[in-house]
Design a protein around this motif. Structure first.
Motif, PDB file in Angstrom:
ATOM      1  N   UNK A  26       0.836  -1.207   0.000  1.00  0.00           N
ATOM      2  CA  UNK A  26       0.000   0.000   0.000  1.00  0.00           C
ATOM      3  C   UNK A  26       0.866   1.250   0.000  1.00  0.00           C
ATOM      4  N   UNK A  27       1.879   1.268   0.856  1.00  0.00           N
ATOM      5  CA  UNK A  27       2.758   2.433   0.950  1.00  0.00           C
ATOM      6  C   UNK A  27       3.524   2.653  -0.356  1.00  0.00           C
ATOM      7  N   UNK A  28       4.008   1.574  -0.962  1.00  0.00           N
ATOM      8  CA  UNK A  28       4.735   1.688  -2.229  1.00  0.00           C
ATOM      9  C   UNK A  28       3.859   2.306  -3.309  1.00  0.00           C
ATOM     10  N   UNK A  29       2.605   1.882  -3.377  1.00  0.00           N
ATOM     11  CA  UNK A  29       1.672   2.435  -4.361  1.00  0.00           C
ATOM     12  C   UNK A  29       1.319   3.882  -4.034  1.00  0.00           C
ATOM     13  N   UNK A  30       1.190   4.173  -2.754  1.00  0.00           N
ATOM     14  CA  UNK A  30       0.837   5.526  -2.315  1.00  0.00           C
ATOM     15  C   UNK A  30       1.903   6.530  -2.746  1.00  0.00           C
ATOM     16  N   UNK A  31       3.148   6.128  -2.650  1.00  0.00           N
ATOM     17  CA  UNK A  31       4.248   7.019  -3.036  1.00  0.00           C
ATOM     18  C   UNK A  31       4.236   7.332  -4.533  1.00  0.00           C
ATOM     19  N   UNK A  32       3.625   6.446  -5.310  1.00  0.00           N
ATOM     20  CA  UNK A  32       3.552   6.663  -6.750  1.00  0.00           C
ATOM     21  C   UNK A  32       2.466   7.658  -7.147  1.00  0.00           C
ATOM     22  N   UNK A  33       1.455   7.815  -6.294  1.00  0.00           N
ATOM     23  CA  UNK A  33       0.305   8.647  -6.680  1.00  0.00           C
ATOM     24  C   UNK A  33       0.183   9.945  -5.886  1.00  0.00           C
ATOM     25  N   UNK A  34       0.889  10.051  -4.772  1.00  0.00           N
ATOM     26  CA  UNK A  34       0.811  11.268  -3.945  1.00  0.00           C
ATOM     27  C   UNK A  34       2.108  12.058  -4.081  1.00  0.00           C
ATOM     28  N   UNK A  35       2.053  13.287  -4.586  1.00  0.00           N
ATOM     29  CA  UNK A  35       3.276  14.080  -4.756  1.00  0.00           C
ATOM     30  C   UNK A  35       3.816  14.605  -3.428  1.00  0.00           C
ATOM     31  N   UNK A  36       5.113  14.892  -3.422  1.00  0.00           N
ATOM     32  CA  UNK A  36       5.767  15.515  -2.263  1.00  0.00           C
ATOM     33  C   UNK A  36       5.524  14.760  -0.959  1.00  0.00           C
ATOM     34  N   UNK A  37       5.632  13.442  -1.063  1.00  0.00           N
ATOM     35  CA  UNK A  37       5.486  12.576   0.103  1.00  0.00           C
ATOM     36  C   UNK A  37       6.783  11.777   0.228  1.00  0.00           C
ATOM     37  N   UNK A  38       7.432  11.879   1.389  1.00  0.00           N
ATOM     38  CA  UNK A  38       8.748  11.263   1.590  1.00  0.00           C
ATOM     39  C   UNK A  38       8.656  10.151   2.622  1.00  0.00           C
ATOM     40  N   UNK A  39       9.084   8.956   2.217  1.00  0.00           N
ATOM     41  CA  UNK A  39       9.039   7.803   3.117  1.00  0.00           C
ATOM     42  C   UNK A  39      10.323   7.690   3.919  1.00  0.00           C
TER      43      UNK A  39
END
Length: 202
Positions: A26-39
């Motif tokens: 879920x987190x991996x996919x989220x990073x692909x669709x939400x800009x300016x989000x740093x894991x």
């Protein structure tokens, strides 16, 4: 378990949930669709699972982990089952919100450090499905049992923390729901910042 007593943090989203519910995917996919989000990659002393990405965690030896604890390098850390896991002090690029993928105990620690952190609890649609996913990723039957037992406690703790619960019954739908939660929180954060600046100028 340890954490700094005071720590300023940027806009922060914490994704937690029981083992086997698909948080990493879920987190991996989220990073692909939400800009300016740093894991912020968690540290762990456990062995990398078969098929697990090399950068899923910072895989450290126990000695390396303890040394980082001594250097105040973690926001929080915990001994979980038979390994250590912790959240390093985040240093995101400017203009980015922080995303943490940690367990519920870690989420509670982050809430104590940062009362404004947004806590999200990802869960499987059923215990049976969680059990199936744990087996599918290669967990032993003993570890599956331990994970399922711990999940009962984690769900209770998440409710006490007031986490927003999102069911991962469909990956695309689950990611879209998390993206909407983040978007709404960002809008509120921006609005509060603007209102605060206006008040300061009055």
């Amino acid at each position: 378990m340890s954490a700094p007593s005071e720590q300023r943090m940027p806009l922060t989203f914490v994704v937690s949930g029981p083992g086997g519910v698909g948080k990493g995917t879920v987190v991996a996919e989220l990073l692909q669709v939400v800009p300016n989000l740093w894991l912020s990659r968690s540290w762990t002393t456990r062995e990398r699972r078969p098929g697990e990405a090399e950068d899923a965690y910072h895989f450290a030896t126990r000695d390396e982990f303890i040394a980082h604890v001594a250097a105040d390098g973690f926001l929080e850390w915990v001994e979980f089952l038979d390994y250590l896991q912790g959240t390093p002090v985040p240093v995101p690029p400017e203009g980015h919100a922080v995303l943490l993928e940690i367990d519920v105990q870690g989420a509670a620690q982050i809430r104590r450090i940062n009362a404004d952190a947004h806590l999200i609890f990802v869960d499987a649609p059923s215990i049976e499905e969680q059990q199936r996913r744990l087996r599918a990723r290669g967990d032993s039957e003993e570890r599956v049992t331990m994970r399922l037992e711990k999940a009962v406690i984690e769900r209770s703790e998440a409710a006490e923390l007031g986490c927003i619960t999102v069911i991962n019954d469909d990956l695309e739908r689950c990611v879209a729901e998390l993206a909407q939660i983040i978007s709404a929180a960002r809008e509120r954060h921006t609005s509060l910042a603007v209102d605060g600046a206006s008040t300061d100028n009055d």
